[in-house]
Design a protein around this motif. Structure first.
Motif, PDB file in Angstrom:
ATOM      1  N   ASP A  86      31.277  12.379 -29.546  1.00  0.00           N
ATOM      2  CA  ASP A  86      31.810  11.385 -30.467  1.00  0.00           C
ATOM      3  C   ASP A  86      32.577  12.030 -31.612  1.00  0.00           C
ATOM      4  O   ASP A  86      33.703  11.655 -31.911  1.00  0.00           O
ATOM      5  N   SER A  87      31.958  13.015 -32.247  1.00  0.00           N
ATOM      6  CA  SER A  87      32.607  13.595 -33.425  1.00  0.00           C
ATOM      7  C   SER A  87      33.806  14.468 -33.062  1.00  0.00           C
ATOM      8  O   SER A  87      34.734  14.586 -33.853  1.00  0.00           O
ATOM      9  N   PHE A  88      33.789  15.095 -31.893  1.00  0.00           N
ATOM     10  CA  PHE A  88      34.932  15.934 -31.506  1.00  0.00           C
ATOM     11  C   PHE A  88      35.953  15.173 -30.650  1.00  0.00           C
ATOM     12  O   PHE A  88      36.864  15.779 -30.101  1.00  0.00           O
ATOM     13  N   GLY A  89      35.781  13.870 -30.553  1.00  0.00           N
ATOM     14  CA  GLY A  89      36.755  13.030 -29.842  1.00  0.00           C
ATOM     15  C   GLY A  89      36.814  13.300 -28.354  1.00  0.00           C
ATOM     16  O   GLY A  89      37.891  13.324 -27.763  1.00  0.00           O
ATOM     17  N   LEU A  90      35.645  13.503 -27.727  1.00  0.00           N
ATOM     18  CA  LEU A  90      35.628  13.881 -26.307  1.00  0.00           C
ATOM     19  C   LEU A  90      35.156  12.751 -25.386  1.00  0.00           C
ATOM     20  O   LEU A  90      34.912  12.979 -24.208  1.00  0.00           O
TER      21      LEU A  90
END
Lengths: 93, 251
Positions: A86-90
């Motif tokens: 979620d935080s690394f946009g994956l």
């Protein structure tokens, strides 16, 4: 408004349903509990089998699905997987 | 430092071919190069430390990405891991070679220019692999042919272009614009602080690379570029720490 589930969440929901049934479940139960269309469920089950998260057991006229070690590990580490993705946009839709 | 001295080291070595006194001390040569190319002596060691920090941070991120890939079997973490591993290799090479150049060990190397160029080319090569992989990941296209096409066209243009340094900074800035837009959209969709941190990190990386374009002629921009990059990697590290903390807490 209910937010659309992403791929990682759908996989989690399916695996959780299987785990909830003592690690062995019929496809009709998955369909009922995972809130997916039949074709979507088939697609996800196919992917989960190919990625070795679950195994398909054929018995006489019916078939059931069981969790593998990898599937159990996915459930255990789900929070970390979702946080990281979620935080690394994956996250894939 | 590699960037600033790449051409200089060749020129100065040719010029000083017969100057045995100068050859005795690599540090003297570096001083001379520094004055010629507007690089600053005081920044040499910081340069090495900064790059080592970038390399370690990128390596940690890539290790965790591969862990997520192993657990989830999803394509995105795999690509993210490859991208950050390439960044890590790129910074490690640059840091080690820069250290060799400024340290006394450089005296045993007959041609410092070759070492300098090798470091620069390896850094660009791996960094371009990393950025192209990241750009491919954010485009969310599932086609190996597209990835191969993107990667080969990037590397081919790097090999044939005359001014590699300007090309590298301009091209990497272009890719970073794409990547930053993706992370901005990701933040507007998620509205989570962690998504904002990672967007800021890529924005700082972009600004850093834009500063590097001007750094070819001005030292100050080179130093600012490094500090912006440092901010970017600190933010990435903060984000990773928060992820690990939250990932454990909610189990």
């Amino acid at each position: 408004m209910v937010r659309k589930r992403n791929k990682l969440q759908i996989i989690y929901d399916i695996l959780k349903v299987i785990k909830g049934k003592n690690g062995k479940i019929k496809p009709t139960h998955i369909l009922y509990k995972s809130n997916l269309s039949y074709s979507m469920m088939e697609e996800y089950l196919g992917e989960l089998i190919s990625k070795k998260f679950i195994i398909e057991i054929k018995e006489k006229q019916s078939k059931t699905y069981s969790l593998t070690e990898k599937g159990i590990k996915y459930l255990d580490e789900y929070k970390f997987i979702i946080e990281f993705s979620d935080s690394f946009g994956l996250i894939e839709e | 430092m590699l960037k600033k001295t790449q051409e200089v080291s060749f020129i100065s070595f040719k010029r000083d071919k017969h100057d045995k006194k100068l050859r005795k001390s690599v540090f003297l040569k570096l001083n001379k190069m520094a004055h010629l190319f507007l690089t600053s002596n005081w920044f040499f060691l910081y340069d090495v430390i900064f790059e080592l920090f970038f390399a370690i941070t990128a390596l940690i991120v890539s290790v965790y990405s591969f862990k997520v890939y192993k657990l989830s079997n999803q394509n995105q973490p795999k690509l993210f891991g490859i991208a950050f591993l390439s960044f890590s290799i790129s910074y490690f090479i640059q840091s080690i070679l820069n250290y060799l150049i400024i340290s006394e060990k450089a005296q045993i190397i007959s041609n410092i220019g070759i070492l300098n160029s090798l470091g620069l080319f390896s850094h660009i090569f791996f960094f371009i692999i990393g950025l192209t992989t990241l750009a491919y990941m954010v485009l969310k296209i599932r086609s190996k042919q597209t990835y191969i096409l993107l990667l080969s066209s990037s590397l081919l243009s790097f090999l044939i272009i005359a001014n590699k340094l300007y090309w590298f900074y301009a091209f990497s800035s272009l890719l970073l614009i794409f990547i930053s837009i993706y992370y901005f959209l990701n933040f507007t969709k998620n509205k989570k602080p962690k998504s904002f941190i990672i967007f800021l990190a890529f924005l700082f990386l972009l600004f850093g690379h834009i500063h590097f374009i001007f750094s070819v002629n001005h030292l100050l921009y080179y130093i600012i570029g490094h500090f912006l990059e440092l901010l970017a990697y600190i933010l990435i590290l903060i984000n990773l720490t928060l992820v690990l903390k939250n990932g454990k807490k909610k189990k």
